[in-house]
Write an enzyme that holds these catalytic residues in place. Sequence first.
Site, PDB file in Angstrom:
ATOM      1  N   LYS A   1       0.848  -1.197   0.000  1.00 14.26           N
ATOM      2  CA  LYS A   1       0.000   0.000   0.000  1.00 14.26           C
ATOM      3  C   LYS A   1       0.880   1.243   0.000  1.00 14.26           C
ATOM      4  O   LYS A   1       1.702   1.443   0.904  1.00 14.26           O
ATOM      5  CB  LYS A   1      -0.842  -0.005   1.267  1.00 14.26           C
ATOM      6  CG  LYS A   1      -2.318  -0.056   1.001  1.00 14.26           C
ATOM      7  CD  LYS A   1      -3.034  -0.111   2.313  1.00 14.26           C
ATOM      8  CE  LYS A   1      -4.457   0.275   2.166  1.00 14.26           C
ATOM      9  NZ  LYS A   1      -5.129   0.378   3.451  1.00 14.26           N
TER      10      LYS A   1
HETATM   11  C1  E4P Z   1      -8.489   0.610   3.545  1.00 17.37           C
HETATM   12  O1  E4P Z   1      -7.741   0.315   2.676  1.00 17.37           O
HETATM   13  C2  E4P Z   1      -8.445   1.899   4.289  1.00 17.37           C
HETATM   14  O2  E4P Z   1      -7.248   2.012   4.992  1.00 17.37           O
HETATM   15  C3  E4P Z   1      -9.641   1.988   5.178  1.00 17.37           C
HETATM   16  O3  E4P Z   1     -10.767   1.562   4.434  1.00 17.37           O
HETATM   17  C4  E4P Z   1      -9.894   3.334   5.806  1.00 17.37           C
HETATM   18  O4  E4P Z   1     -11.146   3.309   6.470  1.00 17.37           O
HETATM   19  P1  E4P Z   1     -11.629   4.424   7.502  1.00 17.37           P
HETATM   20  O5  E4P Z   1     -11.857   5.678   6.729  1.00 17.37           O
HETATM   21  O6  E4P Z   1     -12.897   3.914   8.091  1.00 17.37           O
HETATM   22  O7  E4P Z   1     -10.532   4.571   8.502  1.00 17.37           O
END
Ligand code: E4P
Length: 301
Positions: free
Chosen positions: A92
């Site tokens: 990521k």
């Molecule tokens: C996933 O890849 C993200 O890090 C995550 O969905 C973020 O979610 P949030 O906005 O609820 O923290």
Amino acid sequence: MKIFLDTAELDEIKKAVSWRIIDGVTTNPSLIKKAVDRRNGKISMEDYIKEIVKITPGPVSLEVISQIAEDMIKQGRLLHENFSPFGEVAIKIPINPSLKDGDGLDFEGLKAIRQLIKEGIAVNTTLIMTPEQALLAAKAGAAYASPFAGRIDDYIRANLGMKIGEDFQKGDYFNHKLLRKARERKLIEAIEHAGSIREAYEKREINILQSQGQDHGIYSGVDLVAKILRIYRLYGFKTEVIAASIRNPRQVREVAELGVHIATLPFNVLKEMVKHYKTTEGMRRFMEDIVPQYQDLFENP
Ligand code: E4P
């Protein structure tokens, strides 16, 4: 549509895997922190992540923690080397790792993505908030682009003066279509009141009305996903869209209706998706109506 689980909580992943409906996992530093805090250092980070990768039937997204391309590349390689022997891993990378305007780091993420892709390492571009960012991620060759639907909804609601925890809860559905209709009606009324379109353009209230309830022409998190998918389809990009930051089942339905490739879901949203009051009521009735002759079919075959 593939379903990923948006968690670093091993017990949640184990359960979802046993239900046989998940195709991958996404983590981020905040999710890892939450999971590790709960264990009070009783397991090493390395073993913990290995376990997640081992049990997940599909890619596990692991995030880098630098803002400099060179270091992100090193970290991406390291994560890939350490964990890909145990299963599928995607690295990521934030679309833009800058922490403030003018720090010169805006393109570091894209540079890192290009290099990792060249080395055959799958990249999930994270923190995507605009279709323009998603376009750049696809141009860089990312395997995945993750638009943060819920955070865009939060942002639009905050711009409307709504406070999380007071005016709405994190999991509440954002009725963006209704809001858009109401806004359009108010705008038309205001333009009519101004007399002419030229005069309306000069009016401050109308400008405010125009910009409220949207973020540079994005009306909701779902709208963001829709616009990204449209651009990818127009140009035939291979990058898969992961609808991320999902807060409720209705949002899942709306991104599914758009034909999104993947939705990454928190465990509570996944659990909510299978429920309906009438299903439970129907189930109760069927169980009450089982006659002994029918039961016999199973007990004395
Ligand atoms: C996933 O890849 C993200 O890090 C995550 O969905 C973020 O979610 P949030 O906005 O609820 O923290």
